[in-house]
Design an enzyme around this catalytic site. Structure first.
Site, PDB file in Angstrom:
ATOM      1  N   HIS A 127      13.045   1.022  -5.639  1.00  0.00           N
ATOM      2  CA  HIS A 127      12.771   1.977  -5.359  1.00  0.00           C
ATOM      3  C   HIS A 127      13.897   2.689  -3.562  1.00  0.00           C
ATOM      4  O   HIS A 127      13.542   1.373  -3.301  1.00  0.00           O
ATOM      5  CB  HIS A 127      11.873   2.693  -5.100  1.00  0.00           C
ATOM      6  CG  HIS A 127      11.755   4.090  -5.111  1.00  0.00           C
ATOM      7  ND1 HIS A 127      11.821   4.418  -3.801  1.00  0.00           N
ATOM      8  CD2 HIS A 127      10.933   5.242  -5.754  1.00  0.00           C
ATOM      9  CE1 HIS A 127      10.800   6.028  -4.046  1.00  0.00           C
ATOM     10  NE2 HIS A 127      10.851   6.582  -5.049  1.00  0.00           N
ATOM     11  N   ARG A 142      12.743  13.121  -0.059  1.00  0.00           N
ATOM     12  CA  ARG A 142      14.181  13.737   0.040  1.00  0.00           C
ATOM     13  C   ARG A 142      14.487  15.141  -0.660  1.00  0.00           C
ATOM     14  O   ARG A 142      15.120  15.802  -0.317  1.00  0.00           O
ATOM     15  CB  ARG A 142      14.952  12.663  -0.664  1.00  0.00           C
ATOM     16  CG  ARG A 142      15.414  11.432   0.239  1.00  0.00           C
ATOM     17  CD  ARG A 142      15.729  10.749  -0.571  1.00  0.00           C
ATOM     18  NE  ARG A 142      14.609   9.661  -1.253  1.00  0.00           N
ATOM     19  CZ  ARG A 142      15.608   9.067  -2.002  1.00  0.00           C
ATOM     20  NH1 ARG A 142      16.631   9.745  -2.940  1.00  0.00           N
ATOM     21  NH2 ARG A 142      14.075   8.395  -3.049  1.00  0.00           N
TER      22      ARG A 142
END
Ligand SMILES: Cc1cc2nc3c(=O)[nH]c(=O)nc-3n(C[C@H](O)[C@H](O)[C@H](O)COP(=O)(O)OP(=O)(O)OC[C@H]3O[C@@H](n4cnc5c(N)ncnc54)[C@H](O)[C@@H]3O)c2cc1C
Ligand code: SF4
Ligand code: SF4
Ligand code: FES
Lengths: 553, 249
Positions: free
Chosen positions: A336, A356
């Site tokens: 990740h 994000r």
């Protein structure tokens, strides 16, 4: 920005965090003008991956010497487990040459009480058959409960399972099993509706319309969430539903350490160890078995930190490989992009992609963007490693870890004050307790080992190559190919949990209890181990990782 | 992951009645592991969401009993920790379907009538390791304000610390879980677009669409992928449509 907000940061990082604050306004203005950092072409993506992604490091993997996937390269840490001797309890059984009477009998045995296992149990129980779940730690201890970001599913007007399918294949670099990917996307709306009916609280508008967002690699806003604790909410609801069912039993702290097969090669049960009782061995007989043991993060491939729960030690892969089942794509693991790099007590834990999705950018130590924030995960990960290694543009912590900044405060600038607190209540209050105000300071991140993309080969109903054995969830491979997009693992565990639960119950109700339970499937495996000179001290499954060193007083 | 001790100081803590020398600046879990404890129970996610690592503790200067998630809380010199790997719960079985004429609120109060007996001592709010105003949500359940209760209890990790302290025999997390589920299933509007999407899934068009996509060769599929139109991030929900609608089914 007030300097006080930066108090928790050591000198080395404070300067850099101030740089990030200085470039923020400019970056926000660009977003508001509709500009974004250019996305990479497929050719560039490939080049960055090959040069910087951990999967592609030659020293990270080695070829297997035994078993059905012989000669295939897998991560070294995993190879060491696949080429290992059974645990003492199972070796005793092998040497005795006879499996004792069953201690427990059930129709459907489910291994693992994470999301996939519990979903399968709920569905299998519908048939009225007896269902037994055995799980390594407490029920619900799992990667599922940790999921933050959300679950995909094509339910919007501009979307469809076909569009979802295209995203899934592109994200997986077109290496997915098309039938499995189809099943995943096809069942998406049904899965969401099933959860809604169980009373799971999705983020919704007052009309009942789901709130949806983009995730890395999606062409539509398709990510559904429950705050930033989607997995917790999902697991709580699933487990509550399951424990209300009379024909489901659960045994906690009872990991399965081997499968049992009969002379026809059908899986007819499993060997269990009781962790709270000196690893005492027990035999379970079942008409069908569902494997839902999750992933491998706790193997710490290439010494990466991990976001996974304590029990994510690849046990299911060990069990099935020994039983002669092939796997796929295990050389591809997901790192990740945004694992926490500072503060170090939290190293490896996740900062969900949802940050994000809502506009937080990744920037280097000078506060400059270096990659489009919503590239597929593996590409973003490669980009961060590139930025930190090739260009040395990462910020360094006192103990020498590097990372780049995830500029979280800009979310409030983009969507209004209070957004961070509202969208990320869990994370916000957790950091706040540690003296870190996410609305004011960026967080230092570095890739963390997160997800096992590949796994046991299955068919669309969860069936494996062995009669009587089904698999669902992270332990299986093919749905995502080489790379999974965010939100598709939670969807997978519902879709394939339901499918496997249904198929395993059907199998159990249509067949008798099978032949004599035995371990013949591993006898030839043991010969191979001997031939390959694997030391007998190397045993698997691992069950629990080992940390720390003896310093007790 | 092992972290390098760096400039940690060594302190002494008691865990489950035994003394351990551990490095400061760590969470209880990581400090104890450094000291040789190998967790089997009292551990799970290591990320503060599963509640398996719940413990009670006291520090030397403080009379107040506190609770912590051991994977989250840092060690303090002289502290004494009691892990709580198991707790006998009062958890009612129920069916999410409501009998005729029954409201979610009345149903939950029937399952957990103790909720009505809260004496507002605030012990639960004081003990909650994730900082939830437990007494607050108990009041909301009692008043039937399930929306507020669902929001206020949403981050509960079901550690049971509050239930262990309640003089009124209330199982706060279990009552809240039931309240949230009844609220989600019966009081929140269902997503209409979701039902429409479900209908679309089983049409002939959809089957044909999948067949077409699965027949495409790699190049064709890649082209299609590269040409995808992306829904604008700021578009209002349910309004945007792509120009090319062939994949909408
Ligand atoms: C921090 C984090 C965040 C994530 N966020 C998202 C997200 O936002 N969206 C998304 O889609 N996905 C996300 N994922 C991925 C997703 O959560 C997992 O892939 C998924 O939940 C796996 O479900 P599972 O049921 O297959 O495995 P798990 O949920 O891990 O369950 C496996 C179970 O098997 C048990 N077990 C293991 N070995 C044995 C054994 N030998 N015997 C008996 N039992 C055993 C384990 O104890 C556990 O209970 C995230 C993962 C993590 C770690
Ligand atoms: S509300 Fe109770 S059960 Fe939930 S986290 Fe707080 S103390 Fe634990
Ligand atoms: S501890 Fe029990 S009685 Fe006291 S405030 Fe909380 S719920 Fe009410
Ligand atoms: S181990 Fe899950 S909350 Fe601490």
């Amino acid at each position: 920005m007030s300097e006080r907000a930066l108090n928790h940061l050591p000198e080395e990082l404070r300067e850099s965090a101030l740089e990030v604050a200085r470039t923020r306004e400019d970056r926000i203005r660009r977003i508001q003008r509709g500009e974004s950092f250019p996305q990479l072409s497929l050719t560039d993506r490939k080049a960055w991956l090959e040069d910087f992604h951990p999967d592609y490091r030659a020293d990270g993997k080695r070829a297997l010497k035994v078993g059905v996937n012989k000669d295939e390269g897998v991560p070294v840490e995993l190879a060491n487990l696949l080429e290992a001797w059974p645990r003492a309890s199972v070796r005793d059984l092998v040497e005795n040459g006879r499996i004792p009477e069953a201690d427990f009998e059930t129709d459907v045995l489910i291994i693992g009480a994470g999301g996939a296992g519990v979903t399968a149990a709920i569905e299998a129980a519908k048939s009225g058959l007896d269902v037994l779940i055995t799980t390594k730690l407490r029920a619900g201890d799992s990667n599922t409960i940790m999921a933050e970001g959300g679950i995909q599913g094509a339910d919007q007007e501009c979307d469809s399972p076909l569009q979802h399918y295209l995203d899934v294949l592109g994200g997986g670099h077109f290496s997915n099993d098309p039938d499995l990917a189809e099943a995943l996307c096809h069942d998406g709306p049904d899965a969401l509706s099933w959860l809604e009916e169980l009373g799971m609280l999705f983020d919704k508008y007052p009309t009942g319309r789901m709130k949806v967002r983009h995730g890395g690699g999606t062409s539509r806003k398709r990510l559904h969430s429950s705050g930033d604790m989607t997995g917790l909410e999902m697991m709580r609801v699933l487990w509550d539903q399951c424990r209300n069912l009379r024909n489901v039993n659960v045994m906690e702290f009872c990991p399965i350490v081997e499968l049992l097969t009969d002379d026809d090669g059908r899986v007819v049960g499993a060997v269990m160890e009781r962790l709270n009782h000196g690893n005492e061995m027990k035999v379970v007989k079942a008409k069908s078995v569902i494997l839902a043991t999750g992933g491998l993060g706790r193997l710490h491939l290439q010494s990466f930190p991990t976001s996974n729960h304590y029990g994510a030690t690849a046990d299911g892969l060990v069990l099935t490989y020994r039983a002669g089942l092939p796997f796929r794509d295990l050389q591809h693991n997901q790192y990740h992009p945004s694992g926490i790099a500072f503060p170090e007590q939290k190293a490896g834990l996740l900062i969900t992609e949802k940050f994000r999705g809502l506009g937080a950018q990744l920037v280097n130590r000078f506060g400059d963007e270096f990659v489009y924030s919503l590239e597929p995960r593996d590409v973003t990960t490669a980009a961060i490693i590139r930025e930190c290694s090739e260009f040395s543009h990462g910020a360094t912590t006192p103990s020498g870890n590097v990372g780049v900044w995830l500029d979280i405060p800009m979310i409030d600038d983009l969507h209004g004050k209070g957004t961070i607190e509202k969208e990320f209540p869990g994370r916000y209050s957790e950091f706040y307790r540690h003296g870190i105000d996410l609305t004011k300071v960026p967080v230092l991140v570095y890739p963390t080992l997160h997800y096992q993309n590949g796994g046991v080969r299955i068919r669309v109903d969860g069936a494996t190559g062995l009669p009587g054995l089904y698999a669902a969830g992270e332990v299986s491979g093919g749905v995502h190919g080489k790379n999974r997009l965010m939100g598709n693992a939670l969807l997978e565990l519902i879709v394939f949990g339901l499918r496997a639960g249904r198929a395993a119950a059907e199998f159990a109700s249509q067949t008798g209890s099978g032949g004599q339970a035995g371990l013949s499937h591993i006898e030839s495996y043991l010969d191979d181990l001997k031939a390959a000179d694997v030391e007998e001290t190397r045993t698997a499954p691992m069950l629990l990782p080992r940390y720390g060193k003896a310093l007790a007083i | 992951m092992m972290m390098t001790p760096g400039n940690d100081q060594w302190i002494t803590i008691h865990y489950d009645g035994e003394p351990y020398k551990v490095p400061s600046g760590r969470t209880m879990v990581s400090a104890l592991e450094t000291a040789g404890v190998r967790f089997v129970r009292s551990i799970g996610c290591r990320g503060g969401v599963c509640g398996a690592c719940t413990a009670f503790y006291r520090t030397p200067e403080d009379a107040q009993l506190k609770s912590a998630l051991m994977c989250q809380e840092e060690v303090v010199d002289g502290m004494s920790i009691m892990p709580m790997p198991f707790f006998p719960q009062n958890q009612m079985s129920y069916d999410l379907e409501l009998p005729k004429g029954m409201t979610p609120q009345r149903q939950v109060m029937q399952l957990y009538p103790e909720v009505g007996g809260c004496i507002m001592c605030q012990e639960c709010t004081r003990i909650c390791p994730v900082g939830i105003d437990v007494m607050g949500y108990v009041g909301m359940i009692k008043r039937g304000d399930f929306k507020a209760a669902a929001e206020a209890s949403f981050t509960c990790v079901q550690c049971q610390a509050c239930a262990a302290r309640c003089p009124a025999r209330i199982s706060q997390p279990n009552a809240a879980l039931a309240a949230r589920r009844f609220y989600g299933a019966h009081m929140v509007n269902r997503a209409e677009h979701l039902q429409k999407a479900r209908e679309k899934v089983n049409t002939e068009d959809m089957k044909r669409g999948f067949r077409r996509l699965k027949r495409m060769d790699a190049e064709e599929l890649k082209n299609l992928y590269q040409r995808r139109e992306s829904e604008p991030a700021q578009s209002a929900p349910g309004t945007w449509l792509p120009e090319d609608t062939t994949l909408l089914g």
